[in-house]
Scaffold this motif. Structure first.
Motif, PDB file in Angstrom:
ATOM      1  N   ILE A  10       0.831  -1.202   0.000  1.00 31.52           N
ATOM      2  CA  ILE A  10       0.000   0.000   0.000  1.00 31.52           C
ATOM      3  C   ILE A  10       0.869   1.257   0.000  1.00 31.52           C
ATOM      4  O   ILE A  10       0.630   2.211  -0.754  1.00 31.52           O
ATOM      5  CB  ILE A  10      -0.938   0.000   1.226  1.00 31.52           C
ATOM      6  CG1 ILE A  10      -1.952  -1.143   1.113  1.00 31.52           C
ATOM      7  CG2 ILE A  10      -1.668   1.334   1.349  1.00 31.52           C
ATOM      8  CD1 ILE A  10      -2.782  -1.344   2.365  1.00 31.52           C
ATOM      9  N   ALA A  11       1.900   1.256   0.851  1.00 35.28           N
ATOM     10  CA  ALA A  11       2.778   2.429   0.948  1.00 35.28           C
ATOM     11  C   ALA A  11       3.512   2.681  -0.364  1.00 35.28           C
ATOM     12  O   ALA A  11       3.615   3.836  -0.821  1.00 35.28           O
ATOM     13  CB  ALA A  11       3.782   2.232   2.081  1.00 35.28           C
ATOM     14  N   ASN A  33       1.913   9.188   9.823  1.00 30.47           N
ATOM     15  CA  ASN A  33       1.948   7.739   9.623  1.00 30.47           C
ATOM     16  C   ASN A  33       2.370   7.040  10.909  1.00 30.47           C
ATOM     17  O   ASN A  33       1.734   6.095  11.374  1.00 30.47           O
ATOM     18  CB  ASN A  33       2.923   7.415   8.484  1.00 30.47           C
ATOM     19  CG  ASN A  33       2.881   5.954   8.079  1.00 30.47           C
ATOM     20  OD1 ASN A  33       2.213   5.143   8.691  1.00 30.47           O
ATOM     21  ND2 ASN A  33       3.617   5.621   7.035  1.00 30.47           N
ATOM     22  N   GLY A  55       1.345   4.082  -3.226  1.00 22.11           N
ATOM     23  CA  GLY A  55       1.194   5.520  -3.040  1.00 22.11           C
ATOM     24  C   GLY A  55       2.438   6.278  -3.438  1.00 22.11           C
ATOM     25  O   GLY A  55       2.357   7.352  -4.058  1.00 22.11           O
ATOM     26  N   TYR A  76      -2.788  -0.623   7.867  1.00 19.48           N
ATOM     27  CA  TYR A  76      -3.091  -0.585   6.435  1.00 19.48           C
ATOM     28  C   TYR A  76      -3.561   0.813   6.029  1.00 19.48           C
ATOM     29  O   TYR A  76      -3.170   1.336   4.982  1.00 19.48           O
ATOM     30  CB  TYR A  76      -4.168  -1.619   6.089  1.00 19.48           C
ATOM     31  CG  TYR A  76      -3.744  -3.057   6.263  1.00 19.48           C
ATOM     32  CD1 TYR A  76      -3.031  -3.715   5.264  1.00 19.48           C
ATOM     33  CD2 TYR A  76      -4.055  -3.753   7.419  1.00 19.48           C
ATOM     34  CE1 TYR A  76      -2.642  -5.039   5.415  1.00 19.48           C
ATOM     35  CE2 TYR A  76      -3.673  -5.073   7.578  1.00 19.48           C
ATOM     36  CZ  TYR A  76      -2.968  -5.704   6.581  1.00 19.48           C
ATOM     37  OH  TYR A  76      -2.569  -7.013   6.738  1.00 19.48           O
ATOM     38  N   ALA A  77      -4.392   1.411   6.868  1.00 15.87           N
ATOM     39  CA  ALA A  77      -4.898   2.752   6.552  1.00 15.87           C
ATOM     40  C   ALA A  77      -3.781   3.787   6.615  1.00 15.87           C
ATOM     41  O   ALA A  77      -3.677   4.654   5.740  1.00 15.87           O
ATOM     42  CB  ALA A  77      -6.023   3.121   7.522  1.00 15.87           C
ATOM     43  N   SER A  78      -2.934   3.716   7.650  1.00 23.24           N
ATOM     44  CA  SER A  78      -1.863   4.706   7.785  1.00 23.24           C
ATOM     45  C   SER A  78      -0.805   4.541   6.698  1.00 23.24           C
ATOM     46  O   SER A  78      -0.104   5.500   6.349  1.00 23.24           O
ATOM     47  CB  SER A  78      -1.211   4.602   9.162  1.00 23.24           C
ATOM     48  OG  SER A  78      -0.582   3.357   9.342  1.00 23.24           O
ATOM     49  N   LEU A  94       1.594   7.974   0.024  1.00 26.28           N
ATOM     50  CA  LEU A  94       1.314   8.854  -1.111  1.00 26.28           C
ATOM     51  C   LEU A  94       2.096  10.156  -0.999  1.00 26.28           C
ATOM     52  O   LEU A  94       2.456  10.771  -2.009  1.00 26.28           O
ATOM     53  CB  LEU A  94      -0.186   9.139  -1.167  1.00 26.28           C
ATOM     54  CG  LEU A  94      -0.703   9.936  -2.358  1.00 26.28           C
ATOM     55  CD1 LEU A  94      -0.538   9.143  -3.637  1.00 26.28           C
ATOM     56  CD2 LEU A  94      -2.169  10.308  -2.145  1.00 26.28           C
ATOM     57  N   SER A 115      -1.332   4.375   3.724  1.00 24.65           N
ATOM     58  CA  SER A 115      -1.720   5.223   2.587  1.00 24.65           C
ATOM     59  C   SER A 115      -1.007   6.565   2.617  1.00 24.65           C
ATOM     60  O   SER A 115      -0.976   7.276   1.616  1.00 24.65           O
ATOM     61  CB  SER A 115      -3.237   5.434   2.576  1.00 24.65           C
ATOM     62  OG  SER A 115      -3.658   6.105   3.757  1.00 24.65           O
TER      63      SER A 115
END
Length: 437
Positions: free
Chosen positions: A282-283, A318, A286, A332-334, A339, A336
């Motif tokens: 994910i990171a 983060n 982004g 998982y959300a952090s 980006l 992101s």
């Protein structure tokens, strides 16, 4: 972008090298724990070993990065780039063969020694190569594309790690790392600056008093940067000095992240290789989007300083959310935030590149990477004991993510320093103009 054909071969080389490196990252914590503390999810020894490896590699990089960068100014980027690329695949071959305890420690020793050059060597020389072939006004876009290529390699490597078994991961990574060295040797063209220098002998033959010839090593002090050379660069401009401090704190946080995060997630939520890979994926997705799109489009318009500050503050957020993670979905959300987080490094490099002349690009980038390597020495000495303490049963208070929060504070310190770059740089320009008038 000018010289696109030449630069495309550099991007492919960097992609392959980073693909192999990041492919093994999600698997290393499991391999380390299996070798050092079999059957355990928490192991202080594994954390200390990781921190010690980063510290030793950082000490070597402090010396080697300015030296490699300066030598590449004289003998060419390609000639020096072959060194870290060849050294990269040697430790990977060991774990590709076996992952028993003895083979792990053999890998550990080789990785610690070779990382003194490989940890930042490819990045240092790639930056110098770009500076040789791209005009100053377009470097922010070029550095963004390079970071985007690296991030894309991280995405590919992390996705491959998610799909392959541990055995296959190290076998494929070793193969790709060898392919990177071969591709660079065959396709990458040397820069013009290095072509003439390559004709200069490293060893020169001198004639002794009795008429016999004797080979002596040619020593040119200009090729070996002294601390005075680095200090001269640091005080050459207020922008360079502030950028160096920001680079230090940014690297302090990045190294702390590598030391703590995966072990924290394993202890806090029981994450394994696949979960690590998902968070990293994910990171890095982004990061690929931001560096491929934001840097080329926004960089020339709003300036590198603004993007740098944005990336540093994203790093703090983060780590803050990870440190207080109350459910497995929070990391998982952090992630992101990647980006924006990965905007820091390429903008720093673009700012630094503009502060020196064309004949000092390797030295400047190498000196900054030497400073960041020094941060890599300090970081594990700070964060490894802190992480081991707060993940243990002897923690002074119940906050497993305390070390992660401290990592975020390093990014926050860098953020406040980055704000000062445009302010002090502009003030100095106004003062200089007033004095001349």
């Amino acid at each position: 972008m000018e010289n696109w054909g030449r630069l495309s071969h550099l991007f492919v080389t960097v992609f392959l090298a980073n693909f192999a490196e990041l492919m093994v990252s999600p698997a290393i914590p499991d391999v380390t724990l299996a070798a050092v503390c079999p059957g355990k999810d928490e192991c202080s020894a594994a954390i200390y070993l990781t921190g010690f490896q980063q510290a030793i590699a950082g000490v070597g990089s402090v010396i080697m990065m300015p030296l490699i960068g300066n030598l590449s100014d004289v003998y060419g980027r390609k000639a020096l780039l072959s060194v870290p690329l060849v050294l990269t695949f040697i430790p990977l071959v060991v774990l590709a063969w076996k992952r028993t305890t003895n083979f792990f420690y053999a890998y550990y020793i080789l990785k610690t020694l070779t990382a003194m050059i490989t940890q930042s060597g490819v990045t240092c020389l790639a930056l110098g190569y770009l500076a040789d072939n791209v005009k100053e006004g377009k470097r922010v876009s070029a550095f963004g594309v390079l970071q985007g290529v690296s991030a894309a390699a991280y995405v590919g490597g992390t996705l491959a790690a998610r799909l392959l078994s541990t055995t296959q991961i190290f076998q494929v990574a070793a193969t790709i790392s060898i392919l990177a060295a071969i591709y660079m040797g065959v396709f990458l063209k040397e820069t013009t600056r290095g072509t003439d220098a390559l004709k200069q002998p490293i060893l020169e033959v001198t004639e002794s008093d009795d008429g016999s010839s004797k080979a002596l090593k040619k020593i040119d002090i200009k090729k070996i940067p002294s601390p005075r050379d680095i200090f001269r660069l640091l005080k050459s401009s207020i922008t360079f000095s502030l950028a160096a401090f920001v680079a230090f704190f940014n690297s302090l946080a990045e190294a702390g992240l590598q030391t703590c995060l995966l072990y924290f997630l394993k202890a806090r939520f029981g994450f394994m290789k696949d979960q690590f890979a998902d968070v990293l994926l994910i990171a890095y997705i982004g990061a690929t989007i931001s560096n491929m799109l934001f840097m080329p489009t926004l960089g020339p318009r709003i300036g590198e300083e603004t993007l740098l500050s944005l990336g540093l503050f994203a790093g703090f957020l983060n780590m803050f959310f990870d440190s207080i993670a109350w459910a497995p979905w929070v990391p998982y959300a952090s992630a992101s935030m990647g980006l924006f987080l990965f905007l820091s490094a390429p903008n720093l490099r673009s700012i630094i590149s503009k502060q020196v002349g064309p004949n000092e690009q390797g030295l400047a980038q190498g000196s900054i990477l030497g400073i960041t390597a020094f941060a890599n020495v300090i970081s594990p000495l700070m964060y490894s004991p802190l992480s081991a303490l707060f993940l243990s049963e002897d923690a002074p208070f119940d906050f497993k993510g305390f070390s992660i929060l401290c990592v975020g504070l390093a990014w926050l310190a860098g953020f406040f320093l980055s704000i000062m770059i445009p302010i002090l740089s502009k003030r100095r320009k106004i003062t200089h103009i007033s004095v001349e008038v």
